[in-house]
Scaffold this motif. Structure first.
Motif, PDB file in Angstrom:
ATOM      1  N   TYR A  25      43.494  58.905  13.493  1.00  0.00           N
ATOM      2  CA  TYR A  25      42.362  58.428  14.283  1.00  0.00           C
ATOM      3  C   TYR A  25      41.187  58.032  13.406  1.00  0.00           C
ATOM      4  O   TYR A  25      40.324  57.288  13.816  1.00  0.00           O
ATOM      5  N   GLN A  74      41.653  54.285  20.048  1.00  0.00           N
ATOM      6  CA  GLN A  74      41.397  55.575  20.694  1.00  0.00           C
ATOM      7  C   GLN A  74      40.605  56.430  19.707  1.00  0.00           C
ATOM      8  O   GLN A  74      40.750  56.294  18.504  1.00  0.00           O
ATOM      9  N   SER A  85      40.465  59.982  20.078  1.00  0.00           N
ATOM     10  CA  SER A  85      41.222  61.218  19.917  1.00  0.00           C
ATOM     11  C   SER A  85      42.416  61.167  20.844  1.00  0.00           C
ATOM     12  O   SER A  85      42.451  60.368  21.780  1.00  0.00           O
ATOM     13  N   PRO A  86      43.407  62.005  20.614  1.00  0.00           N
ATOM     14  CA  PRO A  86      44.584  61.975  21.489  1.00  0.00           C
ATOM     15  C   PRO A  86      44.217  62.299  22.930  1.00  0.00           C
ATOM     16  O   PRO A  86      43.323  63.090  23.188  1.00  0.00           O
ATOM     17  N   SER A  87      44.920  61.689  23.831  1.00  0.00           N
ATOM     18  CA  SER A  87      44.569  61.841  25.240  1.00  0.00           C
ATOM     19  C   SER A  87      44.774  63.268  25.739  1.00  0.00           C
ATOM     20  O   SER A  87      44.106  63.709  26.663  1.00  0.00           O
ATOM     21  N   TRP A  88      45.692  64.019  25.093  1.00  0.00           N
ATOM     22  CA  TRP A  88      45.961  65.382  25.601  1.00  0.00           C
ATOM     23  C   TRP A  88      44.737  66.272  25.482  1.00  0.00           C
ATOM     24  O   TRP A  88      44.597  67.253  26.196  1.00  0.00           O
ATOM     25  N   ALA A 109      41.920  65.434  26.382  1.00  0.00           N
ATOM     26  CA  ALA A 109      41.183  65.209  27.622  1.00  0.00           C
ATOM     27  C   ALA A 109      42.013  65.605  28.830  1.00  0.00           C
ATOM     28  O   ALA A 109      41.690  65.247  29.965  1.00  0.00           O
ATOM     29  N   GLU A 128      45.419  64.970  29.375  1.00  0.00           N
ATOM     30  CA  GLU A 128      46.394  63.983  29.816  1.00  0.00           C
ATOM     31  C   GLU A 128      47.367  63.738  28.679  1.00  0.00           C
ATOM     32  O   GLU A 128      46.955  63.587  27.531  1.00  0.00           O
ATOM     33  N   SER A 129      48.661  63.741  28.982  1.00  0.00           N
ATOM     34  CA  SER A 129      49.640  63.413  27.953  1.00  0.00           C
ATOM     35  C   SER A 129      50.065  61.978  28.144  1.00  0.00           C
ATOM     36  O   SER A 129      50.501  61.605  29.242  1.00  0.00           O
ATOM     37  N   SER A 130      49.929  61.195  27.081  1.00  0.00           N
ATOM     38  CA  SER A 130      50.346  59.797  27.234  1.00  0.00           C
ATOM     39  C   SER A 130      51.452  59.477  26.250  1.00  0.00           C
ATOM     40  O   SER A 130      51.560  60.089  25.183  1.00  0.00           O
ATOM     41  N   ALA A 185      51.549  58.031  31.360  1.00  0.00           N
ATOM     42  CA  ALA A 185      50.826  59.279  31.085  1.00  0.00           C
ATOM     43  C   ALA A 185      50.883  60.194  32.295  1.00  0.00           C
ATOM     44  O   ALA A 185      51.150  59.738  33.394  1.00  0.00           O
TER      45      ALA A 185
END
Lengths: 304, 171
Positions: A188, A224, A226-229, A231, A233-235, A270
């Motif tokens: 990132y 992005q 940071s990774p969505s997880w 927040a 949410e797994s994408s 996601a």
């Protein structure tokens, strides 16, 4: 005369005939009488003075010859020496070997870890991170099993060791996901070097490196931070459905039963971590399958 | 040049004489205090060896209390000190006995109870009581052995008896 006085006199042996007569046949007299009949049986064993004296003379001569004390006590100094050895080895082990700090998350749990250099690690569900506390200054190295997002403080080399490869950075932000037959690194910020069994790859921001079942992919992602997880949410982008389902199981602590579904088909999409029905819809709709939410933490996915 | 023996017990004759004079008392004292399991015989040996090592410093008159103190201190520091066990000697069963089985059993029960009661006394109580009751030692003598007053000896004997009678019960 009172009982007490009687007993005192009995002890002193100063009872008069009159006293004896007065207490004859009484409980007191009987119990004392019985006691004095029984006590001689407890007499100390006969002490043979001559024997013991010659034993003493022997001990003294042998001691004079040896110039030191009593043969039977050799265990004691030996034990002392042994104790010192044990103590020294414990201290040695304690000083040289570094205890590892281990942080683990359970299924459906996330946690944040601040490393000694204030680097930040966020651990996703069912993951483990180990790092040495004391040797941290010399070498920044952590071992990861599972998935974590790293915000590494600037400084010397920082290594993340996984069973699938080593991720090496200087100071940056990146996500490492190391599950069964699944290894994925997304950078990132900064520059990340991934060293797997097959190759060494350098990742720039928003580049992803992935090995699924030995198949390597490198991909550029949309921007992005940071990774969505993080927040909730797994994408996924083009990931075999079975890994999506495994992640779903980890996030909701459920077990999924699959009936007549191709779990190797690629999934892009996601699911969120706080609403199971919505998450199931998000997974099942794109691949056109049915879901059923059972009691006792079971989910059934079935093909149409 | 004559060796000065004055002010010590380094003379072999005197030393052996001291053993004959005090060893038995010391042995019995240790036996009643700590029980047979703690080897009173060996303790006596050790105490006398220590006396020999220090023979220059110990006066003849002080030898007795030196021995008692050394042996007691030795037990104080003994890590492997065992629980006091006092065994009573059982009379050999007579080939012909007029005693009923009930009597024999009762007798054994009483002795066991008494043994437990004796073992439950404090070391000080037990040694004082038994030296007096079994060995027939006078209060004054016991007081010297233990380094306490005669009054205290008297009191200890009385207390010990009181405890024993309570534990064994009046029969």
């Amino acid at each position: 005369m009172k009982d007490e006085d009687y007993i005192k006199k009995w002890l002193e042996g100063t009872l008069t005939e009159e006293d004896e007569r007065a207490f004859k046949g009484s409980e007191q007299q009987k119990s004392l009488d019985r006691l004095s009949r029984a006590l001689p049986a407890f007499k100390a064993p006969e002490y043979d003075v001559a024997d013991e004296l010659s034993r003493l003379e022997q001990a003294r001569t042998s001691k004079a010859e040896e110039g030191r004390i009593v043969p039977m006590k050799w265990m004691k100094p030996l034990l002392r020496v042994a104790a010192v050895f044990v103590l020294l080895s414990v201290v040695y082990v304690f000083l040289t070997r570094d205890a590892l700090t281990t942080v683990e998350t359970l299924v459906a749990e996330k946690t944040e870890i601040v490393l000694p250099d204030s680097s930040l690690v966020t651990l996703n569900a069912h993951s483990r991170l180990m790092y040495p506390t004391k040797k941290w200054k010399d070498k920044r190295k952590v071992t990861l099993d599972g998935e974590g997002f790293f915000k590494v403080a600037k400084g010397s080399r920082f290594d993340v060791e996984t069973s699938s490869g080593v991720v090496r950075v200087l100071g940056t932000e990146f996500n490492v996901k190391n599950r069964e037959n699944y290894f994925e690194v997304i950078c990132y910020e900064g520059l990340v070097q991934v060293q797997s069994a097959q190759q060494v790859v350098k990742l720039n921001p928003n580049q992803m490196f992935r090995i699924i079942n030995g198949e390597v992919t490198t991909e550029a992602l949309s921007l992005q931070v940071s990774p969505s997880w993080l927040a909730g949410e797994s994408s996924f982008s083009s990931v075999p459905l079975k890994y999506v389902i495994q992640e779903f199981e980890r996030q909701y602590d459920v077990s999924v039963i699959i009936k007549n579904v191709d779990i190797d088909q690629r999934f892009t999409g996601a699911f969120i971590h706080n609403d199971i029905t919505l998450a199931l819809k998000a997974i099942s709709l794109p691949v056109n399958i049915d879901y059923q939410l059972e009691e006792n933490k079971q989910v059934i996915l079935s093909g149409k | 040049m004559a060796i000065k023996t004055q002010g010590g017990v380094c003379d072999e004759k005197l030393y052996n004489e001291l053993f004959k004079r005090h060893a038995k008392d010391l042995h019995n004292f240790l036996h009643y205090k700590y029980g047979a399991e703690n080897n009173p015989g060996d303790l006596v040996q050790e105490a006398f060896l220590k006396l020999w090592d220090n023979c220059h410093k110990v006066e003849e008159e002080k030898a007795r209390s030196f021995l008692f103190t050394v042996a007691t201190n030795k037990m104080l520091n003994e890590l492997s000190k065992k629980q006091t066990v006092l065994r009573y000697s059982q009379e050999k069963p007579k080939s012909q006995t007029s005693e009923s089985p009930e009597y024999v059993m009762e007798e054994k029960e009483y002795m066991d109870k008494l043994q437990n009661a004796l073992e439950s006394l404090t070391e000080q109580q037990r040694v004082t009581f038994l030296l007096n009751r079994i060995e027939g030692k006078k209060h004054k003598e016991i007081a010297e052995m233990l380094g306490i007053s005669r009054k205290a000896v008297e009191k200890r004997i009385y207390t010990a008896l009181d405890i024993l009678r309570k534990k064994v019960g009046d029969i």
